[in-house]
Enzyme design. Structure first.
Site, PDB file in Angstrom:
ATOM      1  N   CYS A 454       0.835  -1.206   0.000  1.00 18.20           N
ATOM      2  CA  CYS A 454       0.000   0.000   0.000  1.00 18.20           C
ATOM      3  C   CYS A 454       0.865   1.249   0.000  1.00 18.20           C
ATOM      4  O   CYS A 454       0.424   2.307  -0.441  1.00 18.20           O
ATOM      5  CB  CYS A 454      -0.961  -0.005   1.178  1.00 18.20           C
ATOM      6  SG  CYS A 454      -0.144  -0.046   2.775  1.00 18.20           S
ATOM      7  N   HIS A 841      -1.457   1.303   7.728  1.00 17.89           N
ATOM      8  CA  HIS A 841      -1.908   1.192   6.339  1.00 17.89           C
ATOM      9  C   HIS A 841      -1.859   2.565   5.691  1.00 17.89           C
ATOM     10  O   HIS A 841      -2.149   3.578   6.322  1.00 17.89           O
ATOM     11  CB  HIS A 841      -3.341   0.652   6.312  1.00 17.89           C
ATOM     12  CG  HIS A 841      -3.957   0.600   4.948  1.00 17.89           C
ATOM     13  ND1 HIS A 841      -3.399  -0.092   3.911  1.00 17.89           N
ATOM     14  CD2 HIS A 841      -5.101   1.172   4.453  1.00 17.89           C
ATOM     15  CE1 HIS A 841      -4.167   0.042   2.835  1.00 17.89           C
ATOM     16  NE2 HIS A 841      -5.195   0.814   3.145  1.00 17.89           N
TER      17      HIS A 841
END
Length: 1033
Positions: A454, A841
């Site tokens: 990510c 994240h």
């Protein structure tokens, strides 16, 4: 009486005489006549009706028959018995064949004469059986038309129940044999009229008995899906479509597309024949049914059928545009076929040669509807040329032919293309397992998480949303190269044009991953961004050097590298080139993200100033030590990380500061505590970055003039503003006691618009040459202290006040630099969700672009105070947020468009969001904080700041056409994707009875925090903030 009539008919008397005598015969019907005389008259009149030599004889027979049947009803009932009717229908009459329409007309006439007699019921039963037999024998259109008239008047003759269903099916199959070989208009009109009568009969039957409708339509499909090469069903079947209730479309299409017994070959045949129905002049809703079936097939991913049918029939559909009677329906089908066929320009290019002749015809045919139709048609052509740009040799004559007609806007074109793609079709026909993960309503493409990637996905989407950078990357002529820029270009091309909802950037990951990044491990996105920009910059520099060393003699170009699509690059172009137009030798990274800083150190003893200019690609902004909150678990002791100027990739400086060397501030550095009642803002952090720093004691500056360590003031000035300003918020601080990197969770207000103070270059008064490099930053201790931008305390200021006054004149002479306030608009924000650098994240927000020139919404909604007239200079040298008038803000926040101004990129998930969501994300989800921000410089009228992209004519006004190599790669992958979807659909269909799955549609991400990062990728999955998976990339 019969002898008189027979003699009269065959006599040579004139017609008026004959009419007068016939009148007497008709009047005599009121008199009493024997049964034998009646039978003889009935026999004669039937013969005249069926075998009369001319219409006059048939008319006489009909008049006499009606008169005597009315006054002598019992005799006529006895004569017109079921045996007589069977004889007519099964054997004919005399030399007249039983299939002659005259026989049907005769029976029709006699039934009207007997309608009130009970005996007619027996005749109805006989006729019910006979008409079923007749349609099974596939009668000609004329006989069917006469039979339909009879059955429409006497519905009692229509077969009932199962026989009724069979009758409808056989009548449908009979219509499929109606072929017309006439060439005269009158004959064609007669043929169309006959078919219309038969289809009207079926409509009446379907209305009276709905149970016959579905079997009839099943028979229609069985006929048109037949793969028998010897049988070609008539397009007269199109006449039935207008009588099918439109509300049944969903049910019928679902039944057809999900029936596993229907083979692909049969479905292809059926669809092709339905498209042929567009030629039928009077049928309504044919286009509606064709489009519904196309959408239904797309919904269940039967793309092979769609591709085959489109390529086979697209030219036929286009040819129907020449005929005004069927033109509108044909355009609807053509539009859907072209707009949905987005994986390749092949279908559009099949019809391109026919566009200009049609446009010319529409301009001159004089029909009142042609003008409106021409506008609709040219809008379709504009959409297709936008979708498949880069073929000027094919499109030039089209553009010239339609140049004076309205052109749809880019936003409308994008919306139409997004809604029309096969992968965007509603798949409500399919079960849960069959529902595909098509593109979201945004029309943007996500990136598949390949296992803790990510960090890369968020950066790639941020760079992609930098409009000018993306357009320049796509416009580079890199054919035949294998550079990292080529791979980025290919990735951008896929993000812009793939039909996949999410693209897996495996090749780019392998090429761009820093060597020290462990595969599958969590990484820092800002570190990746610096490495990526550094690689791209150094790669282009190397190629520039290689090109400069080549001999200037023009060498022949390999034909394999020529751009055969006729795009904007000349055929004589080099195999690949980064060189921009003009004499600008800067790399694309420098032109887009490169800025310059001047670091100055003033000795407080002698007031001499030493300055050094340094390039940068991003500014790393630290938090003021006393302004940071200590949220979350932590050890005692300071943990703030000092601010670091990341020289970034351009100047080859250190990419990432060593976290171990980033120690807590020492007591010998004086500073004034900065307190903020409201939350910190990005301009606050920029001002803190640019604030002067006092160097003394262990951190004292060695002045070469004084030849000793002296107290000094260190300052930084931006002297060249980048086109895109990248700001990294240093949220990960090193805790020396606990030996861990912690995250600063302070909320930072992100303004949509911001001013950056830029000092215009001037020649300062220096005591030392900048080349002497007075700043020694090699040691960790030195690097640490030079990174701090701490203001001197009040006491220090008082102590130095006298020295400053003494040196004021010299300082002013040496530091006079006019300041420009350069406006920037927010372009993208990369967010980090988590409580530490080792977990969490990344996802990103990007501003949606409005207009072909890449203008972004704030430029349209907000005024830039004090800069409306090109005012550039300001009296202050601090960064500030541009204010928005309250009424402007209110209108913006309440508008429907504002909710679509921003996009949320969360790996494979892309959704619409709003700027309010971007600003409030940390308030709602405290662990989600802004990490990397990208601002785009706003060029104002009369301004030319630093010779940026705009100054050099580098801002492209539209998306560049794709090079042939990129286009071929996208077409190949789109075909592969459609095949994958079709294969998956077929596989899942077999598992459907024993499996089930849930489906979460794409939508707004404002109500829940973004999903976690994981090998599976995806936007919303992976658990919430309290799950273990949340802490794993």
């Amino acid at each position: 009486m019969d002898k008189i009539l027979e003699g009269l008919v065959s006599s040579n008397h004139s017609v008026p005489v004959k009419r007068a005598i016939v009148k007497k015969v008709v009047e005599a019907a009121e008199r009493e006549v024997t049964e034998e005389q009646c039978r003889a008259l009935f026999t004669l009149t039937i013969r005249l009706i069926l075998l009369g030599e001319d219409n006059f004889q048939k008319q006489i027979g009909l008049q006499v028959l009606e008169a005597y049947a009315r006054y002598h009803r019992p005799e006529f009932v006895h004569f017109f018995s079921k045996e007589f009717v069977l004889g007519l229908l099964q054997q004919g009459y005399g030399h007249l064949d039983r299939k002659d329409p005259v026989i049907i007309d005769c029976i029709h006439c006699c039934l009207r004469l007997l309608i009130s007699c009970p005996s007619v019921l027996e005749l109805f039963c006989v006729i019910q059986v006979e008409v079923l037999r007749m349609v099974c024998e596939r009668p000609e259109p004329a006989l069917c038309a006469h039979l339909s008239i009879l059955l429409s008047d006497f519905v009692q003759c229509i077969p009932r129940d199962k026989s009724g269903i069979l009758f409808c099916q056989q009548l449908v199959r009979t219509i499929s044999y109606f072929h017309c070989f006439a060439s005269q208009e009158e004959e064609l009109r007669e043929y169309v009229g006959q078919v219309t009568k038969v289809s009207t009969l079926l409509q009446n039957i379907w209305k009276a008995d709905p149970a016959t409708l579905l079997p009839s339509l099943q028979e229609v499909f069985a006929i048109i899906s037949s793969t028998d090469p010897s049988f070609d069903p008539s397009i007269a079947l199109a006449s039935l479509v207008q009588h099918i209730p439109v509300q049944m479309i969903t049910v019928l299409i679902k039944s057809l597309t999900t029936d596993q017994n229907v083979k692909d070959g049969s479905m292809t045949k059926a669809l092709c024949r339905m498209i042929d129905w567009l030629s039928w002049p009077l049928a309504q809703h044919v286009d509606t049914w064709i489009i519904a079936l196309l959408k239904g097939l797309a919904a269940v991913q039967k793309f092979t059928i769609l591709i085959d049918v489109t390529l086979l029939k697209i030219e036929l559909v286009f040819s129907r545009l020449w005929y005004p009677l069927v033109r509108q329906g044909a355009l609807a089908v053509l539009s859907h076929m072209l707009l949905s066929f987005q994986h390749s320009p092949e279908a559009f290019h099949l019809v391109v040669p026919h566009v200009v002749p049609l446009v010319q015809s529409l301009r001159t045919d004089g029909l009142p509807t042609s003008k409106t139709f021409l506008v609709q048609f040219t809008e379709l052509i504009h959409c297709m040329m936008y979708q498949y740009s880069g073929f000027p040799d094919l499109y030039d004559h089209i553009v010239e032919a339609i140049k004076d007609l309205p052109k749809p806007g880019e936003e409308k074109i994008k919306l139409v293309l997004n809604q029309s793609a096969w992968t965007s079709q509603s798949n409500s026909f399919a079960s849960g397992l069959l529902r595909q993960a098509g593109k979201s309503e945004t029309g943007k493409t996500g990136l598949v998480n390949l296992g803790n990637t990510c960090y890369m996905n968020s950066i790639i989407q941020t760079l992609f949303m930098a409009t000018d950078f993306r357009r320049h990357v796509l416009s580079l002529n890199l054919n035949g190269s294998n550079t990292l820029m080529k791979k980025l270009q290919l990735l951008f091309a896929f993000l812009a044009h793939t039909q996949r909802a999410a693209y897996a950037p495996r090749n780019f990951l392998e090429a761009s991953r820093p060597p020290w990044f462990n595969v599958g491990s969590q990484q820092d996105c800002s570190e990746y961004l610096r490495f990526l920009l550094d690689r791209l910059h150094e790669e282009e520099k190397t190629l520039q050097v290689l090109e400069s060393t080549k001999p200037k003699v023009a060498s022949p170009v390999d034909t394999s590298s020529k751009d055969e699509t006729g795009q904007t690059f000349p055929k004589e172009a080099k195999e690949f080139s980064f060189t921009p137009a003009g004499n600008d030798s800067r790399t694309l990274i420098e032109r887009t993200f490169g800025g310059k800083l001047i670091t100055g150190i003033r000795c407080m003893q002698c007031n001499c100033i030493s300055e050094k200019e340094e390039p940068f690609t991003d500014l790393s902004l630290a938090f003021c030590p006393f302004a940071t909150s200590q949220d979350g678990p932590q050890c005692e002791g300071p943990s703030e990380e000092p601010k670091v100027l990341c020289q970034g990739s351009v100047n080859g400086g250190s990419e990432v500061p060593d976290p171990v060397s980033a120690k807590a501030p020492t007591s010998n550095v004086h500073f004034v505590p900065v307190t903020h009642e409201p939350p910190l803002s990005v301009p606050d952090l920029v001002n803190y970055f640019l604030a002067p720093e006092i160097l003394d004691e262990d951190n004292a500056y060695f002045c070469e003039k004084c030849n000793s360590l002296q107290r000094a003031e260190k300052s930084m000035k931006v002297v060249s503003a980048p086109e895109y300003l990248i700001l990294t918020l240093l949220r990960f601080s090193y805790d020396a006691k606990c030996h861990v990197r912690r995250k600063i969770l302070d909320n930072v207000t992100i303004p949509a618009l911001m001013r950056l103070p830029v000092h215009l270059p001037s020649t300062p008064t220096q005591c030392l040459s900048s080349s002497s490099s007075p700043l020694q930053v090699d040691s960790p201790e030195s690097s640490e202290n030079l990174a701090k931008k701490l203001k001197p305390s009040q006491k220090d200021e008082e102590e130095e006040e006298e020295d400053r006054i003494d040196g004021t004149e010299q300082i002013n002479r040496g530091r006079e630099m006019p300041v420009q306030s350069v406006p920037y608009v927010l372009s993208s924000v990369v967010m980090h969700s988590g409580i530490s650098s080792e977990s969490g994240h990344y996802y990103s927000y990007g501003r949606n672009i409005s207009g072909a020139d890449g203008t972004q919404h704030p430029a349209n909604h907000f005024a830039l105070p004090g800069l409306e007239n090109g005012q550039a200079e300001c009296s202050f040298s601090t960064c500030s947020a541009l204010t928005v008038a309250p009424e402007q803000g209110d209108n913006l926040s309440n508008s429907g468009q504002e909710a679509r101004d921003w996009l949320l990129f969360n790996d494979s998930r892309v959704t619409f969001t709003s700027f309010q969501s971007v600003q409030n994300i940390t308030n709602r989800f405290p662990k989600d904080t802004a990490y990397v921000l990208m601002y785009r410089k706003q060029e104002l009228p009369g301004q030319n700041i630093n010779g940026g992209l705009m100054a050099n004519g580098m801002r492209l006004s539209a998306e560049p056409p794709l090079h042939k190599e990129l286009l071929d790669a996208i077409i190949k992958d789109n075909k592969l994707y459609l095949q994958e979807q079709e294969l998956n659909a077929r596989t899942q269909t077999l598992q459907a009875p024993s499996s089930s799955c849930s489906f979460r549609p794409n939508g707004s991400d404002d109500n829940n925090p973004p999903g976690s990062c994981g090998p599976s990728g995806g936007g919303g999955g992976g658990g919430g903030f309290n799950t273990i998976s949340r802490l794993v990339f």
